[in-house]
Design a protein around this motif. Structure first.
Motif, PDB file in Angstrom:
ATOM      1  N   LEU A  84      -4.022   1.185  -3.522  1.00 55.80           N
ATOM      2  CA  LEU A  84      -4.213   2.633  -3.518  1.00 55.80           C
ATOM      3  C   LEU A  84      -5.435   3.035  -2.694  1.00 55.80           C
ATOM      4  O   LEU A  84      -5.409   4.045  -1.989  1.00 55.80           O
ATOM      5  CB  LEU A  84      -4.354   3.143  -4.959  1.00 55.80           C
ATOM      6  CG  LEU A  84      -3.902   4.567  -5.209  1.00 55.80           C
ATOM      7  CD1 LEU A  84      -2.409   4.709  -4.944  1.00 55.80           C
ATOM      8  CD2 LEU A  84      -4.216   5.005  -6.628  1.00 55.80           C
ATOM      9  N   SER A  85      -6.499   2.235  -2.751  1.00 53.57           N
ATOM     10  CA  SER A  85      -7.743   2.618  -2.078  1.00 53.57           C
ATOM     11  C   SER A  85      -7.635   2.566  -0.562  1.00 53.57           C
ATOM     12  O   SER A  85      -8.385   3.244   0.130  1.00 53.57           O
ATOM     13  CB  SER A  85      -8.898   1.742  -2.565  1.00 53.57           C
ATOM     14  OG  SER A  85      -8.671   0.402  -2.189  1.00 53.57           O
ATOM     15  N   CYS A  86      -6.696   1.785  -0.030  1.00 48.12           N
ATOM     16  CA  CYS A  86      -6.563   1.727   1.432  1.00 48.12           C
ATOM     17  C   CYS A  86      -5.597   2.784   1.949  1.00 48.12           C
ATOM     18  O   CYS A  86      -5.341   2.867   3.148  1.00 48.12           O
ATOM     19  CB  CYS A  86      -6.166   0.328   1.894  1.00 48.12           C
ATOM     20  SG  CYS A  86      -4.509  -0.159   1.421  1.00 48.12           S
ATOM     21  N   GLN A  87      -5.053   3.610   1.065  1.00 50.01           N
ATOM     22  CA  GLN A  87      -4.152   4.691   1.464  1.00 50.01           C
ATOM     23  C   GLN A  87      -4.945   6.000   1.505  1.00 50.01           C
ATOM     24  O   GLN A  87      -5.667   6.303   0.574  1.00 50.01           O
ATOM     25  CB  GLN A  87      -2.998   4.831   0.460  1.00 50.01           C
ATOM     26  CG  GLN A  87      -2.284   3.545   0.128  1.00 50.01           C
ATOM     27  CD  GLN A  87      -1.373   3.055   1.229  1.00 50.01           C
ATOM     28  OE1 GLN A  87      -0.805   3.848   1.979  1.00 50.01           O
ATOM     29  NE2 GLN A  87      -1.234   1.750   1.361  1.00 50.01           N
ATOM     30  N   LYS A  88      -4.779   6.773   2.586  1.00 44.00           N
ATOM     31  CA  LYS A  88      -5.550   8.011   2.735  1.00 44.00           C
ATOM     32  C   LYS A  88      -4.774   9.259   2.308  1.00 44.00           C
ATOM     33  O   LYS A  88      -5.338  10.333   2.202  1.00 44.00           O
ATOM     34  CB  LYS A  88      -5.992   8.173   4.205  1.00 44.00           C
ATOM     35  CG  LYS A  88      -6.828   7.026   4.719  1.00 44.00           C
ATOM     36  CD  LYS A  88      -8.171   6.941   4.013  1.00 44.00           C
ATOM     37  CE  LYS A  88      -8.979   5.759   4.523  1.00 44.00           C
ATOM     38  NZ  LYS A  88      -9.927   5.268   3.504  1.00 44.00           N
TER      39      LYS A  88
END
Ligand SMILES: [Ca+2]
Length: 137
Positions: A84-88
C-alpha cells in the motif's frame, strides 16, 4: 516448540475477541489422508493464517463475516504495508474494494478476499521466477 503450539500461541497473543485458531479444523480435515499424529504442514499454517487475518478485521464492525471498506483499508494498511505504501493513488482502497466485491454488496467476503491474496501471490511468484531466470537458474 512445535509448529502447532506456535500457531496456537500466535492466536492467543492477538487479543481480538473473535480471534480463533482454525488450525485444528484444518488438521482434522487433513486427517483422512495423513496419520493423526502428523504435524500441520507449512501450507496448512499459511491457510490458517489467511483465515485468522481475515476474521481479525471482519469482526470489527457490522457483518462479522465480511469486510466493509474501513475494515478492508485497515487490513491493507496493517497486513500489506509495503504494497500500500508504494502506491500513490488516493482512491486505491476504493478501487480495490470495487475490484474485489464480485457480488456488489459493498462488502468483501472471504471468497473475495482470497482472490486478492491469490493475485498478489501470483504476482510475487512471477517476480521470483523472473529473478531466477535472470540469474540463469
Ligand atoms: Ca462482496
Amino acid at each position: 516448540m512445535n509448529t502447532s503450539s506456535l500457531t496456537v500461541n500466535t492466536c492467543r497473543q492477538s487479543g481480538a475477541a473473535a480471534e480463533q485458531c482454525f488450525l485444528p479444523a484444518l488438521v482434522a480435515c487433513a486427517r483422512g489422508i495423513r496419520p493423526a499424529t502428523s504435524m500441520p504442514t507449512q501450507l496448512e499454517i499459511a491457510m490458517n493464517t489467511m483465515i485468522m487475518i481475515f476474521h481479525r478485521y471482519s469482526c470489527r464492525e457490522g457483518d462479522r463475516f465480511k469486510l466493509n471498506k474501513g475494515e478492508l483499508k485497515m487490513l491493507l494498511q496493517r497486513e500489506l504495508t509495503d504494497f500500500l505504501s508504494c502506491q500513490k493513488d488516493p482512491e486505491l482502497v476504493d478501487k480495490i474494494m470495487q475490484d474485489l466485491d464480485a457480488n456488489k454488496d459493498n462488502k468483501v467476503d472471504f471468497n473475495e478476499f482470497v482472490v486478492m491474496v491469490a493475485a498478489l501471490t501470483v504476482a510475487c511468484n512471477d517476480y521470483f521466477v523472473e529473478q531466477l531466470k535472470k540469474k540463469g537458474k
